[in-house]
Design a protein around this motif. Structure first.
Motif, mmCIF file in Angstrom:
data_model
loop_
_atom_site.group_PDB
_atom_site.id
_atom_site.type_symbol
_atom_site.label_atom_id
_atom_site.label_comp_id
_atom_site.label_asym_id
_atom_site.label_seq_id
_atom_site.Cartn_x
_atom_site.Cartn_y
_atom_site.Cartn_z
ATOM 1 N N GLY A 4 13.849 17.111 -26.572
ATOM 2 C CA GLY A 4 15.281 17.340 -26.625
ATOM 3 C C GLY A 4 16.197 16.343 -25.957
ATOM 4 N N GLU A 5 15.813 15.724 -24.855
ATOM 5 C CA GLU A 5 16.726 14.797 -24.190
ATOM 6 C C GLU A 5 15.963 13.624 -23.611
ATOM 7 O OE1 GLU A 5 18.553 16.007 -20.568
ATOM 8 O OE2 GLU A 5 17.064 17.541 -20.145
ATOM 9 N N ALA A 6 16.668 12.511 -23.434
ATOM 10 C CA ALA A 6 16.040 11.261 -23.014
ATOM 11 C C ALA A 6 15.367 11.377 -21.657
ATOM 12 C CB ALA A 6 17.077 10.140 -23.007
ATOM 13 N N ALA A 7 16.030 12.021 -20.698
ATOM 14 C CA ALA A 7 15.472 12.117 -19.347
ATOM 15 C C ALA A 7 14.135 12.849 -19.355
ATOM 16 C CB ALA A 7 16.459 12.817 -18.421
ATOM 17 N N LEU A 8 14.037 13.906 -20.145
ATOM 18 C CA LEU A 8 12.787 14.658 -20.230
ATOM 19 C C LEU A 8 11.706 13.841 -20.922
ATOM 20 C CD1 LEU A 8 11.131 17.185 -19.864
ATOM 21 C CD2 LEU A 8 12.160 18.112 -21.945
ATOM 22 N N ILE A 9 12.082 13.158 -21.987
ATOM 23 C CA ILE A 9 11.111 12.329 -22.710
ATOM 24 C C ILE A 9 10.528 11.264 -21.795
ATOM 25 C CG2 ILE A 9 10.886 10.606 -24.559
ATOM 26 C CD1 ILE A 9 12.974 12.321 -26.114
ATOM 27 N N GLU A 10 11.363 10.604 -21.036
ATOM 28 C CA GLU A 10 10.890 9.568 -20.124
ATOM 29 C C GLU A 10 9.994 10.154 -19.044
ATOM 30 O OE1 GLU A 10 14.185 7.276 -18.670
ATOM 31 O OE2 GLU A 10 15.063 7.077 -20.666
ATOM 32 N N ALA A 11 10.325 11.341 -18.536
ATOM 33 C CA ALA A 11 9.519 11.974 -17.489
ATOM 34 C C ALA A 11 8.158 12.411 -18.026
ATOM 35 C CB ALA A 11 10.271 13.167 -16.912
ATOM 36 N N VAL A 12 8.149 12.990 -19.226
ATOM 37 C CA VAL A 12 6.882 13.389 -19.848
ATOM 38 C C VAL A 12 6.016 12.160 -20.123
ATOM 39 C CG1 VAL A 12 5.861 14.361 -21.950
ATOM 40 C CG2 VAL A 12 7.767 15.533 -20.819
ATOM 41 N N ALA A 13 6.623 11.095 -20.604
ATOM 42 C CA ALA A 13 5.880 9.856 -20.864
ATOM 43 C C ALA A 13 5.242 9.322 -19.588
ATOM 44 C CB ALA A 13 6.800 8.813 -21.473
ATOM 45 N N GLU A 14 5.950 9.431 -18.476
ATOM 46 C CA GLU A 14 5.417 8.946 -17.195
ATOM 47 C C GLU A 14 4.167 9.727 -16.792
ATOM 48 O OE1 GLU A 14 4.971 6.530 -13.991
ATOM 49 O OE2 GLU A 14 6.367 6.304 -15.667
ATOM 50 N N VAL A 15 4.179 11.037 -17.006
ATOM 51 C CA VAL A 15 2.996 11.842 -16.695
ATOM 52 C C VAL A 15 1.846 11.484 -17.630
ATOM 53 C CG1 VAL A 15 2.046 14.173 -16.573
ATOM 54 C CG2 VAL A 15 4.385 13.755 -15.800
ATOM 55 N N VAL A 16 2.125 11.415 -18.911
ATOM 56 C CA VAL A 16 1.091 11.154 -19.919
ATOM 57 C C VAL A 16 0.477 9.771 -19.723
ATOM 58 C CG1 VAL A 16 0.724 10.772 -22.389
ATOM 59 C CG2 VAL A 16 2.050 12.750 -21.612
ATOM 60 N N ARG A 17 1.297 8.824 -19.298
ATOM 61 C CA ARG A 17 0.823 7.448 -19.114
ATOM 62 C C ARG A 17 -0.326 7.367 -18.109
ATOM 63 N NH1 ARG A 17 5.550 5.520 -18.355
ATOM 64 N NH2 ARG A 17 5.999 5.096 -20.540
ATOM 65 N N GLY A 18 -0.381 8.308 -17.190
ATOM 66 C CA GLY A 18 -1.424 8.296 -16.172
ATOM 67 C C GLY A 18 -2.679 9.052 -16.550
#
Length: 267
Positions: free
Chosen positions: A82-96
């Protein structure tokens, strides 16, 4: 085989036909263990979405980390963000993480309400697409993500190949929005492609099919199936659901929770 752990990051559907509710049912029916990070609470039924309440970014991330740190995860399935801030935060978790990622790019509700646009769409392309082992767009989503017009299955294949250049390891392009008695889905990866072609099922009970398909693919990957085999089983699961749907509600209902639901799955 140890039960596969599937972490679903998506919105809730109060009507039970799509979103987190459909994801949990799908993962369970296919033999996995479902964990969830709820991104939004929707006021929703078979007729559409009338309101959306976003869960704070830190709470979504907290849900993800709570599951990962204690239970562990074999695959992540991502739906409504839904929003850019959430997408970036989820990506940061998934990246690890060291596990497959299945991305269902939820952009528009069945009612026509926009669920992702502007900066959110840019963030999805920039931050999540390159992390996805497979992305599962329908035709409207594929056109938007690939910036390509689609009128038939051949166009859909070309658009899927275009989207592949934006970073995902594979694209499962879903052809349900196209006209015709035969339905074609294209699975495209670097160096190959496969068409899944079957007769269209004439049904209004289509709400939640996208969520279900993506969660089915994710569960298969977590269980060690190949991507192609995961897609084939997930498609069979959705088709069985369409044929057994109880027809609840006055809109487009998948009806997985009803007495005519399909547990156990006839593989």
């Amino acid at each position: 085989m140890t039960q596969a752990r599937v972490l679903v990051v998506a919105g809730s559907d109060s009507g039970g036909g799509a979103g987190i509710q459909a994801d949990i049912k799908t993962v369970t029916c296919l033999g996995g263990f479902a964990m969830t990070a709820v991104t939004a609470v929707t006021v929703q039924n078979t007729r559409g979405v009338s309101a959306v309440h976003a869960v704070p970014v830190e709470v979504v991330v907290g849900q993800m980390r709570a599951c990962i740190d204690d239970i562990g995860v074999d695959v992540v399935k991502i739906g409504m963000l839904g929003e850019a801030a959430l997408i970036e935060a989820v990506a940061e978790v998934v990246r690890g993480l060291d596990c497959p990622v299945v991305l269902d790019p939820v952009m528009v509700a069945t009612s026509g309400a926009r669920l992702l646009e502007g900066e959110g769409l840019w963030a999805l392309v920039e931050h999540l697409l390159p992390l996805a082992d497979v992305v599962t767009p329908n035709v409207p989503e594929l056109m938007e993500l690939s910036e390509t017009e689609i009128e038939d299955a051949a166009d859909m294949l070309l658009a899927a190949q275009e989207l592949l250049e934006r970073g995902p390891r594979a694209v499962l392009a879903k052809g349900g929005h196209l006209a015709g008695e035969r339905l074609t889905d294209w699975l495209v990866w670097r160096g190959g492609q496969r068409a899944f072609v079957e007769d269209r099922i004439d049904s209004r009970d289509t709400h939640g099919t996208g969520c279900t398909l993506a969660s089915g693919v994710a569960t298969g990957l977590a269980q060690g199936l190949t991507l192609a085999d995961s897609v084939a089983r997930a498609r069979a699961f959705v088709r069985q659901g369409l044929m057994r749907a109880p027809g609840f509600g006055g809109g487009r209902d998948m009806g997985f929770g009803g007495p005519m639901g399909f547990y156990p799955f006839d593989a």
